[in-house]
Design an enzyme around this catalytic site. Structure first.
Site, short mmCIF file in Angstrom:
data_model
loop_
_atom_site.label_atom_id
_atom_site.label_comp_id
_atom_site.label_asym_id
_atom_site.label_seq_id
_atom_site.Cartn_x
_atom_site.Cartn_y
_atom_site.Cartn_z
N ASP A 123 -13.51 -0.31 4.36
CA ASP A 123 -12.71 0.27 3.28
C ASP A 123 -13.61 1.11 2.40
OD1 ASP A 123 -11.14 0.84 1.06
OD2 ASP A 123 -10.52 -1.24 0.72
N ASP A 176 1.66 -3.16 -1.43
CA ASP A 176 1.34 -4.22 -2.37
C ASP A 176 2.56 -4.44 -3.25
OD1 ASP A 176 0.40 -5.78 -4.51
OD2 ASP A 176 -1.58 -4.86 -4.50
N HIS A 233 -1.90 -5.91 0.62
CA HIS A 233 -3.09 -5.76 -0.23
C HIS A 233 -3.01 -6.75 -1.39
CE1 HIS A 233 -4.96 -4.04 -3.94
NE2 HIS A 233 -5.97 -3.92 -3.12
N LYS A 257 -16.63 -3.22 2.07
CA LYS A 257 -16.60 -1.92 1.42
C LYS A 257 -17.71 -1.03 1.98
CE LYS A 257 -13.43 -3.12 -1.62
NZ LYS A 257 -12.05 -2.63 -1.50
N GLU A 285 -2.44 0.71 -0.80
CA GLU A 285 -2.53 0.11 -2.13
C GLU A 285 -2.38 1.11 -3.26
OE1 GLU A 285 -6.83 -0.69 -3.62
OE2 GLU A 285 -6.90 -0.97 -1.46
N GLU A 332 -9.98 2.00 6.05
CA GLU A 332 -9.03 2.05 4.95
C GLU A 332 -9.46 3.04 3.87
OE1 GLU A 332 -7.15 -1.13 1.70
OE2 GLU A 332 -8.00 -1.84 3.61
#
Length: 340
Positions: free
Chosen positions: A174, A249, A276, A145, A226, A200
């Site tokens: 992400d 997802d 995801h 992240k 997602e 992402e």
């Protein structure tokens, strides 16, 4: 009904055919919405499905979408439809004695996986220790992240992780939607030298043109999925957002039917399909298609509550051979977790 375990609200739906075959589907949330999903299934969807023939699941999925489209396109509706669609696939495939990875006759013996950590709050040492532990468990690809208030901290963390995992190892980042377009472009320009597989959700996923703007200004592929809850939203991500790495997802894209629909969209554009969360299921859906990408091995531990072992070996997972969706919940273990 909704079940609170694995640090989330997970809803499981079981259907029974007139031949006595049971199919179980499920969805999950980040901790909210379980009751609303359950009520939509109970009141708005199930009464419309009872007695219907389970034949063409694409038509069945469209029927559910059309039944509630006026009041509930996407959002809660997609989660509810997902649980039922997955249950329908499970029942139909069990009746046919077929595994979901075999539905197209293009089963992949192995699919690549990466570990997706929830690690933004970790110190640099904690982050590196966490990744080192995952490498010891069989992973060789990771995603971290980013999106700290001080961008320099993000850039330094990217550098440290690349140094740890080595040149050439798969590595993605992400931002969970927190950056502006300008910030995202500045960040990508700073980390391109670290060979990033994808960036992402840099910003608001509803603003496809913003994604296209970011993509125009970096060599790093932009990824999302997602937070897209219909096939049509994924189509706009491709055609407006210039997204090159799509990450649907099954829990919120209207189930396995929606996932395969997105996979086909990616395929005709010469792109791979990734996933995801829900790795216990997505290993089998990604493993069914020829344009198989990366399966996220998410920190949400739903896989710990199913009977089939999910083993990472050299950064890969093997799709299930079992008839149905390849996911059988251990209800005894789940009930113990709920009590605790």
């Amino acid at each position: 009904m909704p079940h609170t375990f694995a640090n989330s609200v997970t809803f499981a739906a079981t259907i029974t055919t007139d031949c006595g075959i049971e199919g179980t589907g499920y969805t999950y949330t980040g901790g909210i919405g379980g009751v609303a999903i359950a009520k939509m299934i109970e009141i708005d969807l199930v009464p419309r499905l009872v007695g219907k023939e389970i034949d063409d699941l694409t038509k069945f999925n469209l029927y559910m979408n059309n039944a509630i489209h006026y009041v509930a396109r996407g959002g809660i509706a997609s989660f509810a439809i997902s649980a039922l669609d997955i249950a329908l696939w499970d029942a139909k495939l069990k009746a046919e004695n077929k595994a979901v990875a075999d539905v197209f006759g293009t089963r992949q013996d192995e699919v690549m996986t990466y570990h997706g950590g929830i690690d933004l709050m970790l110190s640099n040492k904690e982050l590196l220790d966490s990744i080192e532990a995952k490498l010891q468990q069989g992973h060789n690809a990771v995603k971290i992240k980013v999106g700290r208030e001080n961008m320099d901290e993000d850039i330094e963390r990217v550098r440290l992780v690349r140094e740890l995992i080595g040149k050439g190892a798969w590595f993605a980042v992400d931002a969970n939607m927190v950056m502006s377009v300008a910030e995202a472009i500045k960040f990508t320009n700073a980390i391109e030298k670290y060979d990033i597989a994808w960036f992402e959700e840099p910003s608001n996923p509803d603003k496809y043109a913003d994604y296209a703007e970011i993509a125009r200004n970096t060599s790093i592929p932009i990824a999302m999925g997602e937070n897209l809850h219909t096939q049509y939203e994924h189509e706009m991500a491709f055609d407006i957002g210039n997204v090159k790495e799509i990450i649907p997802d099954c829990s919120n894209v209207c189930g396995i039917t929606g996932f395969f629909g997105v996979a086909q969209m990616a395929d005709v554009r010469g792109l791979k399909v990734n996933s995801h969360g829900m790795q216990e299921l997505h290993v089998n859906t990604v493993g069914a298609v020829t344009n198989a990408g990366m399966v996220e091995f998410h920190s949400f531990p739903i896989y710990e509550y199913v009977k089939e072992a999910l083993v990472v070996k050299n950064g890969k997972l093997s799709p299930s051979q079992a008839a149905g969706i390849g996911v059988t919940f251990d209800w005894e273990l789940i009930n113990k977790a709920k009590l605790n």
